[in-house]
Design a protein around this motif. Structure first.
Motif, short mmCIF file in Angstrom:
data_model
loop_
_atom_site.label_atom_id
_atom_site.label_comp_id
_atom_site.label_asym_id
_atom_site.label_seq_id
_atom_site.Cartn_x
_atom_site.Cartn_y
_atom_site.Cartn_z
N CYS A 66 -5.37 -3.00 2.57
CA CYS A 66 -5.01 -2.43 1.27
C CYS A 66 -4.16 -3.41 0.47
O CYS A 66 -4.36 -3.59 -0.73
CB CYS A 66 -4.23 -1.13 1.47
SG CYS A 66 -5.19 0.27 2.07
N SER A 67 -3.21 -4.05 1.13
CA SER A 67 -2.35 -5.02 0.47
C SER A 67 -3.16 -6.18 -0.09
O SER A 67 -2.94 -6.61 -1.23
CB SER A 67 -1.30 -5.56 1.46
OG SER A 67 -0.48 -6.54 0.85
N PRO A 118 0.82 -1.22 0.00
CA PRO A 118 0.00 0.00 0.00
C PRO A 118 0.85 1.26 0.00
O PRO A 118 2.03 1.24 0.38
CB PRO A 118 -0.80 -0.12 1.30
CG PRO A 118 0.01 -1.03 2.17
CD PRO A 118 0.71 -1.98 1.25
N SER A 122 -6.28 -6.08 -0.96
CA SER A 122 -7.09 -5.55 -2.07
C SER A 122 -6.27 -5.50 -3.35
O SER A 122 -6.75 -5.85 -4.44
CB SER A 122 -7.62 -4.16 -1.73
OG SER A 122 -8.53 -4.21 -0.65
N TRP A 158 -5.95 5.51 -6.39
CA TRP A 158 -5.48 4.46 -5.47
C TRP A 158 -6.37 4.39 -4.22
O TRP A 158 -6.66 3.29 -3.73
CB TRP A 158 -4.03 4.72 -5.10
CG TRP A 158 -3.12 3.57 -5.39
CD1 TRP A 158 -2.26 2.96 -4.52
CD2 TRP A 158 -2.94 2.88 -6.63
NE1 TRP A 158 -1.58 1.95 -5.15
CE2 TRP A 158 -1.98 1.87 -6.45
CE3 TRP A 158 -3.53 3.01 -7.90
CZ2 TRP A 158 -1.60 1.00 -7.46
CZ3 TRP A 158 -3.14 2.15 -8.91
CH2 TRP A 158 -2.20 1.16 -8.70
N GLU A 159 -6.82 5.55 -3.74
CA GLU A 159 -7.76 5.55 -2.61
C GLU A 159 -9.09 4.93 -3.00
O GLU A 159 -9.68 4.15 -2.24
CB GLU A 159 -7.97 6.98 -2.12
CG GLU A 159 -6.82 7.55 -1.32
CD GLU A 159 -7.16 8.92 -0.76
OE1 GLU A 159 -7.33 9.03 0.46
OE2 GLU A 159 -7.27 9.87 -1.56
N GLY A 183 -8.96 1.33 -2.97
CA GLY A 183 -8.62 0.74 -1.68
C GLY A 183 -7.19 0.28 -1.57
O GLY A 183 -6.87 -0.63 -0.80
N PHE A 184 -6.28 0.93 -2.34
CA PHE A 184 -4.89 0.53 -2.38
C PHE A 184 -3.97 1.43 -1.56
O PHE A 184 -2.76 1.18 -1.47
CB PHE A 184 -4.37 0.52 -3.82
CG PHE A 184 -5.08 -0.43 -4.75
CD1 PHE A 184 -5.95 -1.40 -4.27
CD2 PHE A 184 -4.87 -0.34 -6.12
CE1 PHE A 184 -6.60 -2.26 -5.13
CE2 PHE A 184 -5.51 -1.22 -6.99
CZ PHE A 184 -6.39 -2.17 -6.50
N GLY A 185 -4.52 2.49 -0.98
CA GLY A 185 -3.67 3.41 -0.23
C GLY A 185 -4.50 4.37 0.60
O GLY A 185 -5.73 4.36 0.57
#
Length: 369
Positions: free
Chosen positions: A336-337, A293, A339, A311-312, A315-317
């Motif tokens: 996040c990881s 993330p 996802s 990215w938000e 759901g990645f960061g």
């Protein structure tokens, strides 16, 4: 022969270009050209000076990106003519372009040397980035066939393509070191230095620095890394090839190159809990490939702000201020990881799926590649 062209101003496009060349060489002849190799020595020296200023003063870097202009006057005409002649002699017809700054050169090639050129326009940001924006209204489709390739599609809210970072699989999140990579991209820009100082007693950091003297600058409990001092992306190796940035750890103001791993910076990310950085396109690619993330710092410009939003949304960061206000929970980063890991299964490898594009080109123009 496939010709990849990029700029070395941002390692976030230079490194993917090098990796794409290696991927394509499994199937085709592929070559890489770096824009700054067409500059005069004096212009390259000025570029190095600007890099130092931009690294020290983020507000100047942001202003510079807002005032971006045509770089054609910086090019050495003799070097450009020599390169175009070489392309014509070698029958170069397919180009993968990572920077809009190359478009005037490619237009000259199509006008003066070949009438059957195909250009893949590679976008490494969620919206059009400054170098592409400069030339977006002037791309002459009557000069060559064009295919826009969006790795990160902000409008559609999805990731379309990736480039493989290597054969090593990312570590399971729970097995990673309890450390965080923090950096300011290839030019060391942004608020990462202030953030590293702020986190001095809160987190264990892997800090990417740009001066040997910055070893231990943020505390003895952290680890310090950097690209080999004196290396520049426009420098070729003994085999006359552009290479990945030589990366290593700094201990007692001595650089120790990690020669045992081809992409050691990526391996460092694979073993970290998160990347703390401004949201450049290269950072998104690192995140995607390593299932790591991103904790976003202040963006350089509008294109990086849109990168963070994408990215938000996926759901990645998470934004740095938000994560800090929540008490720096690892659970959110692990989610996040997971996802990223789940989503990655639907993302195409650009180098491998280019086979289909090549087949379409070949059916229309036999012998194109």
């Amino acid at each position: 022969m496939i010709t990849i062209v990029c700029s070395s101003v941002a390692l976030g496009v230079y490194t993917p270009a090098v990796l794409l060349r290696e991927e394509l060489r499994r199937y085709y002849e592929a070559d890489l050209e770096v824009l700054e190799s067409l500059y005069s020595p004096g212009t390259r020296l000025k570029l190095i000076e600007n890099k130092k200023v931009f690294s020290k003063r983020f507000e100047v870097a942001k202003l510079g990106h807002r005032m971006i202009r045509d770089i054609t006057p910086n090019l050495d005409p003799q070097l450009v003519t020599r390169l175009l002649g070489k392309w014509a002699e070698e029958n170069r017809r397919v180009f993968m372009v990572f920077s809009g700054f190359w478009m005037p050169i490619l237009e000259e090639y199509a006008k003066s040397y070949r009438k059957d050129v195909h250009v893949e326009l590679i976008h490494m940001d969620a919206v059009i980035s400054p170098s592409w924006k400069l030339y977006s209204n002037n791309i002459r489709n009557d000069l060559f066939t064009v295919n826009d390739v969006w790795f990160f599609d902000g409008a559609a809210g999805r990731v379309n393509y990736t480039i493989s970072m290597g054969h090593a699989a990312p570590k399971d999140y729970k097995e990673r070191d309890n450390r965080f990579v923090i950096h300011g991209g290839g030019w060391g820009m942004g608020t990462y230095k202030e953030t590293a100082a702020e986190l001095n007693h809160s987190l264990d950091l892997n800090i990417v620095i740009h001066e040997l003297m910055d070893d231990q600058a943020y505390g003895a409990g952290h680890r310090y890394y950097m690209v080999k001092p004196g290396w520049s992306p426009w420098m070729k190796n003994e085999e006359n090839e552009y290479t990945l940035p030589p990366f290593g750890e700094v201990i007692n103001q001595c650089f120790n190159e990690d020669t045992g791993v081809k992409q050691s910076f990526y391996q460092l990310i694979c073993n970290s809990k998160a990347i703390i950085s401004k949201p450049g396109g290269g950072t998104l690619l690192d995140s995607l490939e390593s299932f790591t993330p991103v904790i976003f710092l202040e963006p350089l410009g509008e294109h990086e702000a849109r990168n963070a939003e994408l990215w938000e949304r996926l759901g990645f960061g998470i934004r740095y201020e938000q994560w800090m206000s929540m008490g720096c929970p690892l659970e959110i980063l692990e989610a996040c990881s997971e996802s990223i890991k789940s989503y990655k299964t639907q993302v195409l490898n650009y180098g491998r799926c280019f086979h289909e594009t090549a087949a379409n080109i070949g059916s229309a123009r036999p012998g194109f590649l």
